[in-house]
Design a protein around this motif. Structure first.
Motif, PDB file in Angstrom:
ATOM      1  N   ASN A 142       0.852  -1.189   0.000  1.00  0.00           N
ATOM      2  CA  ASN A 142       0.000   0.000   0.000  1.00  0.00           C
ATOM      3  C   ASN A 142       0.889   1.240   0.000  1.00  0.00           C
ATOM      4  OD1 ASN A 142      -2.239   1.724   0.129  1.00  0.00           O
ATOM      5  ND2 ASN A 142      -2.322   1.655   2.369  1.00  0.00           N
ATOM      6  N   ALA A 143       1.745   1.310  -1.010  1.00  0.00           N
ATOM      7  CA  ALA A 143       2.755   2.365  -1.093  1.00  0.00           C
ATOM      8  C   ALA A 143       2.111   3.739  -1.061  1.00  0.00           C
ATOM      9  CB  ALA A 143       3.565   2.195  -2.377  1.00  0.00           C
ATOM     10  N   GLY A 144       2.840   4.682  -0.480  1.00  0.00           N
ATOM     11  CA  GLY A 144       2.343   6.044  -0.401  1.00  0.00           C
ATOM     12  C   GLY A 144       3.472   7.040  -0.296  1.00  0.00           C
ATOM     13  N   ALA A 145       3.149   8.291  -0.600  1.00  0.00           N
ATOM     14  CA  ALA A 145       4.105   9.387  -0.486  1.00  0.00           C
ATOM     15  C   ALA A 145       3.343  10.699  -0.619  1.00  0.00           C
ATOM     16  CB  ALA A 145       5.168   9.301  -1.579  1.00  0.00           C
ATOM     17  N   TYR A 146       3.836  11.715   0.047  1.00  0.00           N
ATOM     18  CA  TYR A 146       3.300  13.077  -0.093  1.00  0.00           C
ATOM     19  C   TYR A 146       1.779  13.135   0.059  1.00  0.00           C
ATOM     20  CZ  TYR A 146       8.011  13.705  -1.911  1.00  0.00           C
ATOM     21  OH  TYR A 146       9.371  13.710  -2.054  1.00  0.00           O
ATOM     22  N   LEU A 158      -7.195 -15.041  -8.248  1.00  0.00           N
ATOM     23  CA  LEU A 158      -8.254 -14.346  -7.516  1.00  0.00           C
ATOM     24  C   LEU A 158      -8.306 -12.885  -7.961  1.00  0.00           C
ATOM     25  CD1 LEU A 158      -7.459 -15.458  -3.829  1.00  0.00           C
ATOM     26  CD2 LEU A 158      -9.095 -16.529  -5.390  1.00  0.00           C
ATOM     27  N   ILE A 159      -9.509 -12.325  -7.997  1.00  0.00           N
ATOM     28  CA  ILE A 159      -9.664 -10.886  -8.215  1.00  0.00           C
ATOM     29  C   ILE A 159     -10.185 -10.293  -6.911  1.00  0.00           C
ATOM     30  CG2 ILE A 159     -10.846  -9.080  -9.510  1.00  0.00           C
ATOM     31  CD1 ILE A 159     -10.954 -10.990 -11.887  1.00  0.00           C
ATOM     32  N   LEU A 160      -9.386  -9.429  -6.303  1.00  0.00           N
ATOM     33  CA  LEU A 160      -9.710  -8.880  -4.983  1.00  0.00           C
ATOM     34  C   LEU A 160     -10.169  -7.438  -5.096  1.00  0.00           C
ATOM     35  CD1 LEU A 160      -6.592 -10.222  -3.018  1.00  0.00           C
ATOM     36  CD2 LEU A 160      -8.854 -11.279  -3.200  1.00  0.00           C
ATOM     37  N   SER A 161     -11.294  -7.131  -4.447  1.00  0.00           N
ATOM     38  CA  SER A 161     -11.794  -5.759  -4.404  1.00  0.00           C
ATOM     39  C   SER A 161     -10.954  -4.943  -3.427  1.00  0.00           C
ATOM     40  CB  SER A 161     -13.250  -5.744  -3.947  1.00  0.00           C
ATOM     41  OG  SER A 161     -13.311  -6.166  -2.583  1.00  0.00           O
ATOM     42  N   LYS A 162     -11.167  -3.642  -3.424  1.00  0.00           N
ATOM     43  CA  LYS A 162     -10.451  -2.760  -2.494  1.00  0.00           C
ATOM     44  C   LYS A 162     -10.630  -3.234  -1.051  1.00  0.00           C
ATOM     45  CE  LYS A 162     -10.273   2.069  -0.987  1.00  0.00           C
ATOM     46  NZ  LYS A 162     -10.723   3.447  -1.279  1.00  0.00           N
ATOM     47  N   GLU A 163     -11.863  -3.597  -0.697  1.00  0.00           N
ATOM     48  CA  GLU A 163     -12.143  -4.037   0.684  1.00  0.00           C
ATOM     49  C   GLU A 163     -11.418  -5.348   0.991  1.00  0.00           C
ATOM     50  OE1 GLU A 163     -14.562  -1.023  -0.561  1.00  0.00           O
ATOM     51  OE2 GLU A 163     -14.563  -3.017  -1.517  1.00  0.00           O
ATOM     52  N   GLU A 164     -11.409  -6.256   0.030  1.00  0.00           N
ATOM     53  CA  GLU A 164     -10.770  -7.561   0.231  1.00  0.00           C
ATOM     54  C   GLU A 164      -9.253  -7.464   0.338  1.00  0.00           C
ATOM     55  OE1 GLU A 164     -13.790 -10.653  -2.029  1.00  0.00           O
ATOM     56  OE2 GLU A 164     -12.559  -9.332  -3.254  1.00  0.00           O
ATOM     57  N   LEU A 165      -8.685  -6.365  -0.150  1.00  0.00           N
ATOM     58  CA  LEU A 165      -7.232  -6.188  -0.102  1.00  0.00           C
ATOM     59  C   LEU A 165      -6.726  -5.844   1.305  1.00  0.00           C
ATOM     60  CD1 LEU A 165      -6.795  -4.307  -3.486  1.00  0.00           C
ATOM     61  CD2 LEU A 165      -5.624  -6.429  -2.855  1.00  0.00           C
ATOM     62  N   GLU A 166      -7.655  -5.395   2.179  1.00  0.00           N
ATOM     63  CA  GLU A 166      -7.299  -5.087   3.579  1.00  0.00           C
ATOM     64  C   GLU A 166      -6.073  -4.182   3.662  1.00  0.00           C
ATOM     65  OE1 GLU A 166      -7.024  -8.587   6.048  1.00  0.00           O
ATOM     66  OE2 GLU A 166      -8.860  -9.457   5.199  1.00  0.00           O
ATOM     67  N   LEU A 167      -6.123  -3.065   2.943  1.00  0.00           N
ATOM     68  CA  LEU A 167      -4.992  -2.151   2.880  1.00  0.00           C
ATOM     69  C   LEU A 167      -4.873  -1.303   4.147  1.00  0.00           C
ATOM     70  CD1 LEU A 167      -5.604  -1.056  -0.809  1.00  0.00           C
ATOM     71  CD2 LEU A 167      -3.746  -2.516  -0.006  1.00  0.00           C
ATOM     72  N   GLY A 168      -3.663  -1.268   4.698  1.00  0.00           N
ATOM     73  CA  GLY A 168      -3.364  -0.433   5.858  1.00  0.00           C
ATOM     74  C   GLY A 168      -2.016   0.215   5.652  1.00  0.00           C
ATOM     75  N   TYR A 169      -1.442   0.785   6.711  1.00  0.00           N
ATOM     76  CA  TYR A 169      -0.149   1.453   6.563  1.00  0.00           C
ATOM     77  C   TYR A 169       0.937   0.433   6.236  1.00  0.00           C
ATOM     78  CZ  TYR A 169       4.094   4.084   7.459  1.00  0.00           C
ATOM     79  OH  TYR A 169       5.343   4.658   7.318  1.00  0.00           O
ATOM     80  N   ARG A 170       1.396   0.449   4.987  1.00  0.00           N
ATOM     81  CA  ARG A 170       2.463  -0.424   4.463  1.00  0.00           C
ATOM     82  C   ARG A 170       2.153  -1.911   4.657  1.00  0.00           C
ATOM     83  NH1 ARG A 170       2.449   3.722   2.806  1.00  0.00           N
ATOM     84  NH2 ARG A 170       4.022   5.346   2.874  1.00  0.00           N
ATOM     85  N   LYS A 171       0.858  -2.252   4.506  1.00  0.00           N
ATOM     86  CA  LYS A 171       0.488  -3.668   4.617  1.00  0.00           C
ATOM     87  C   LYS A 171      -0.782  -3.945   3.823  1.00  0.00           C
ATOM     88  CE  LYS A 171      -2.156  -3.150   8.893  1.00  0.00           C
ATOM     89  NZ  LYS A 171      -2.291  -3.534  10.306  1.00  0.00           N
ATOM     90  N   SER A 172      -1.031  -5.240   3.579  1.00  0.00           N
ATOM     91  CA  SER A 172      -2.207  -5.656   2.823  1.00  0.00           C
ATOM     92  C   SER A 172      -2.406  -7.150   3.013  1.00  0.00           C
ATOM     93  CB  SER A 172      -2.003  -5.355   1.332  1.00  0.00           C
ATOM     94  OG  SER A 172      -0.970  -6.209   0.828  1.00  0.00           O
TER      95      SER A 172
END
Length: 305
Positions: free
Chosen positions: A139-143, A164-178
């Motif tokens: 869950n890369a990020g910057a600025y 598998l095709i994962l939706s945004k919710e299924e990806l469980e994205l957090g700070y530098r994790k998924s």
């Protein structure tokens, strides 16, 4: 099974030029460090990726995914088993306000491609030195922007090779994790949803962020990028700087004097030099501030005997 047998089996589905025995990994990492891979594989299609993943799974062969080598430190003893590099899966397709990017494409290239089409939302990624697969996994990020702000869905393979095709919710994205890192999935492609913007505003933002990155980060030296995650309430670089560690390190590795959050390969550093410098930084910051710095980079492979 021998490495030669793996090679023979894999070239039934892959071009022999894309399956290399005893490949030097320092040629494929942004730190310019790392030992030898038993087998280094660069598939050209999703079907070939699935074949390699299934083959490794069924034969219990260790499999390491290497993106574009930007967020990884490979030890000097190299990597046993198969190293899977997806750099040849690099197609970028824009349809309307959506972009589908294969996992091996650089997120910087995706950011530039959509900017040319007057699409806004990925400007933050114009300086992130990683692949789309790596950006999704972390869950890369910057600025002020993150992948989770623009992701629509992601296509992955499980460790056994199931698609598998994962939706945004299924990806469980957090700070530098998924969920990708949690389950050990292999990213094939990602689809982002953007907004139509104004060309001059997009160009100005990209130019500003590029200037900030180039003026503040030690891009003139090989490195693994930002080494540590941001501790809650603090900045890793500031803690390291306040510990007086800039310019210090082991062997050819050094804490950057330009940005303390980076450890650079200043002079033919080994991975052992680099990792020793990481440990020194963690120990010193813990002693000075009682804060445990957590790695953002991944350390893989074996120590040299």
């Amino acid at each position: 099974m021998s490495i030669q047998k793996w090679f023979q089996d894999l070239i039934t589905q892959l071009d022999p030029q894309n399956v290399k025995i005893d490949e030097a990994l320092h040629l494929h990492t942004m730190t310019r460090m790392g030992g030898i891979a038993d087998l280094f594989v660069t598939p050209e299609t999703e079907e070939q990726v699935a074949f390699v993943v299934q083959y490794a799974y069924e034969n219990k062969i260790p499999l390491l995914l290497l993106g574009n080598g930007s967020n990884m430190v490979v030890r000097d003893g190299g990597v046993r088993g198969i190293v899977l590099c997806l750099e040849k899966l690099n197609k970028i397709k824009i349809v309307g306000n959506r972009v589908i990017a294969e996992s091996g494409s650089d997120i910087i290239d995706v950011s530039r491609a959509v900017a040319k089409e007057t699409l806004s939302g990925l400007e933050f990624a114009c300086g992130i030195p990683g692949s789309v697969g790596g950006a999704m996994a972390m869950n890369a990020g910057a600025y002020g922007g993150e992948v989770q702000d623009v992701i629509l869905q992601c296509t992955v393979l499980t460790q056994s090779g199931e698609k598998l095709i994962l939706s945004k919710e299924e990806l469980e994205l957090g700070y530098r994790k998924s969920i990708i890192t949690k389950k050990g999935y292999y990213v094939l492609s990602a689809e982002f949803e953007l907004q139509k913007g104004k060309q001059e505003e997009i160009d100005a933002k990209v130019a500003d962020l590029t200037f900030q990155r180039e003026s503040k980060q030690p891009l003139e030296y090989p490195s693994a990028g930002s080494v540590f995650k941001r501790p809650p309430g603090y900045f890793a670089g500031k803690l390291i700087q306040d510990s007086g560690l800039q310019g210090k390190g082991f062997g050819g590795a050094e804490v950057s004097t330009k940005h303390a959050g980076f450890i650079i390969n200043k002079n033919n550093a080994t991975a052992t030099d680099y990792i020793s410098t990481i440990e020194m930084v963690k120990k010193t910051v813990k002693e000075n501030f009682d804060i445990d710095l957590e790695l953002e980079v991944k350390i893989v492979g074996e120590n040299k005997e």
